[in-house]
Scaffold this motif. Structure first.
Motif, PDB file in Angstrom:
ATOM      1  N   MET A  34       0.355 -15.650  -5.519  1.00 10.87           N
ATOM      2  CA  MET A  34      -0.163 -14.566  -6.308  1.00 10.87           C
ATOM      3  C   MET A  34       1.003 -13.648  -6.688  1.00 10.87           C
ATOM      4  O   MET A  34       1.715 -13.143  -5.836  1.00 10.87           O
ATOM      5  N   ALA A  35       1.197 -13.424  -7.964  1.00  6.92           N
ATOM      6  CA  ALA A  35       2.278 -12.568  -8.459  1.00  6.92           C
ATOM      7  C   ALA A  35       1.773 -11.142  -8.574  1.00  6.92           C
ATOM      8  O   ALA A  35       0.695 -10.897  -9.082  1.00  6.92           O
ATOM      9  N   LEU A  36       2.592 -10.221  -8.066  1.00  3.15           N
ATOM     10  CA  LEU A  36       2.234  -8.801  -8.131  1.00  3.15           C
ATOM     11  C   LEU A  36       2.869  -8.170  -9.367  1.00  3.15           C
ATOM     12  O   LEU A  36       4.050  -8.336  -9.624  1.00  3.15           O
ATOM     13  N   TYR A  58      -0.365  -0.795  -4.153  1.00  7.26           N
ATOM     14  CA  TYR A  58      -0.271  -1.316  -2.792  1.00  7.26           C
ATOM     15  C   TYR A  58       0.610  -0.412  -1.929  1.00  7.26           C
ATOM     16  O   TYR A  58       0.288  -0.100  -0.784  1.00  7.26           O
ATOM     17  N   ILE A  59       1.728   0.047  -2.503  1.00  8.90           N
ATOM     18  CA  ILE A  59       2.652   0.917  -1.752  1.00  8.90           C
ATOM     19  C   ILE A  59       1.986   2.257  -1.455  1.00  8.90           C
ATOM     20  O   ILE A  59       2.073   2.773  -0.335  1.00  8.90           O
ATOM     21  N   LEU A  60       1.322   2.843  -2.455  1.00  5.87           N
ATOM     22  CA  LEU A  60       0.651   4.127  -2.250  1.00  5.87           C
ATOM     23  C   LEU A  60      -0.453   4.014  -1.198  1.00  5.87           C
ATOM     24  O   LEU A  60      -0.604   4.907  -0.356  1.00  5.87           O
ATOM     25  N   GLY A  77      -0.503   1.931   1.212  1.00  9.60           N
ATOM     26  CA  GLY A  77       0.161   1.779   2.498  1.00  9.60           C
ATOM     27  C   GLY A  77       0.692   3.097   3.027  1.00  9.60           C
ATOM     28  O   GLY A  77       0.643   3.384   4.221  1.00  9.60           O
ATOM     29  N   MET A  78       1.207   3.952   2.125  1.00  5.57           N
ATOM     30  CA  MET A  78       1.744   5.246   2.559  1.00  5.57           C
ATOM     31  C   MET A  78       0.634   6.202   2.975  1.00  5.57           C
ATOM     32  O   MET A  78       0.837   7.060   3.824  1.00  5.57           O
ATOM     33  N   LEU A  79      -0.526   6.057   2.369  1.00  7.03           N
ATOM     34  CA  LEU A  79      -1.631   6.951   2.689  1.00  7.03           C
ATOM     35  C   LEU A  79      -2.557   6.394   3.764  1.00  7.03           C
ATOM     36  O   LEU A  79      -3.615   6.956   4.026  1.00  7.03           O
ATOM     37  N   ASP A  80      -2.136   5.341   4.367  1.00  4.19           N
ATOM     38  CA  ASP A  80      -2.919   4.741   5.452  1.00  4.19           C
ATOM     39  C   ASP A  80      -3.070   5.770   6.575  1.00  4.19           C
ATOM     40  O   ASP A  80      -2.079   6.365   6.998  1.00  4.19           O
ATOM     41  N   PRO A  81      -4.283   6.020   7.037  1.00  8.41           N
ATOM     42  CA  PRO A  81      -4.497   7.039   8.072  1.00  8.41           C
ATOM     43  C   PRO A  81      -3.699   6.805   9.360  1.00  8.41           C
ATOM     44  O   PRO A  81      -3.384   7.744  10.072  1.00  8.41           O
ATOM     45  N   SER A  82      -3.308   5.583   9.608  1.00  8.84           N
ATOM     46  CA  SER A  82      -2.568   5.330  10.840  1.00  8.84           C
ATOM     47  C   SER A  82      -1.113   5.811  10.757  1.00  8.84           C
ATOM     48  O   SER A  82      -0.483   6.034  11.789  1.00  8.84           O
ATOM     49  N   ILE A  83      -0.556   5.974   9.550  1.00  7.16           N
ATOM     50  CA  ILE A  83       0.831   6.446   9.440  1.00  7.16           C
ATOM     51  C   ILE A  83       0.958   7.756   8.666  1.00  7.16           C
ATOM     52  O   ILE A  83       2.075   8.220   8.428  1.00  7.16           O
ATOM     53  N   ILE A  84      -0.136   8.356   8.273  1.00 12.10           N
ATOM     54  CA  ILE A  84      -0.060   9.601   7.509  1.00 12.10           C
ATOM     55  C   ILE A  84       0.589  10.717   8.318  1.00 12.10           C
ATOM     56  O   ILE A  84       1.201  11.626   7.760  1.00 12.10           O
TER      57      ILE A  84
END
Length: 139
Positions: free
Chosen positions: A1-3, A11-13, A15-22
């Motif tokens: 699958m090509a992004l 996908y990056i945003l 990942g950055m807003l994931d509650p586990s690393i916020i």
């Protein structure tokens, strides 16, 4: 699958807003402010120095022009009172206080060099007056 670029950015945003690393973003954001201030400080200082250097050059040119005008007035035979009046008019015209404020920066008095330069120019003018008076006495 090509992004694609938008998909990768999403996908990056996410990942950055994931509650586990916020939790890491709060201190990093707080540290970014002083880091930016530290990095931009020297640049701002250089800009201020360049501005003051240009202001000093302008001031020096104006003072030299004023001295030339005063020398011309002395050569034309102006009396001491007339010279004082001319000097006062030139001071008002030039706005010396504003120029000294620009050289000193907004928060400080005029530098000592300016006062020393002014005294030097006054000494030059006085010496020129005396020289011309001696020459007139000889004639």
């Amino acid at each position: 699958m090509a992004l694609t670029v938008p998909a990768l950015a999403t996908y990056i945003l996410q990942g950055m807003l994931d509650p586990s690393i916020i939790w890491i973003w709060i201190p990093l954001t707080a540290l970014a402010i002083p880091i930016v201030a530290i990095l931009t400080g020297p640049v701002m200082l250089r800009m201020k120095q360049a501005e003051r250097r240009e202001a000093r050059k302008l001031f020096e040119r104006i003072v030299m022009e004023k001295l030339d005008v005063m020398k011309t007035a002395v050569a034309m035979g102006f009396e001491q009172n007339d010279l004082k009046d001319l000097d006062a008019r030139l001071e008002r015209l030039v706005g010396t206080n504003k120029l000294q404020g620009l050289l000193a920066g907004k928060d400080g008095p005029a530098p000592l060099e300016i006062q020393a330069d002014s005294e030097l120019h006054d000494t030059d003018l006085t010496a020129e007056i005396e020289r011309l008076q001696r020459r007139q006495v000889k004639e």
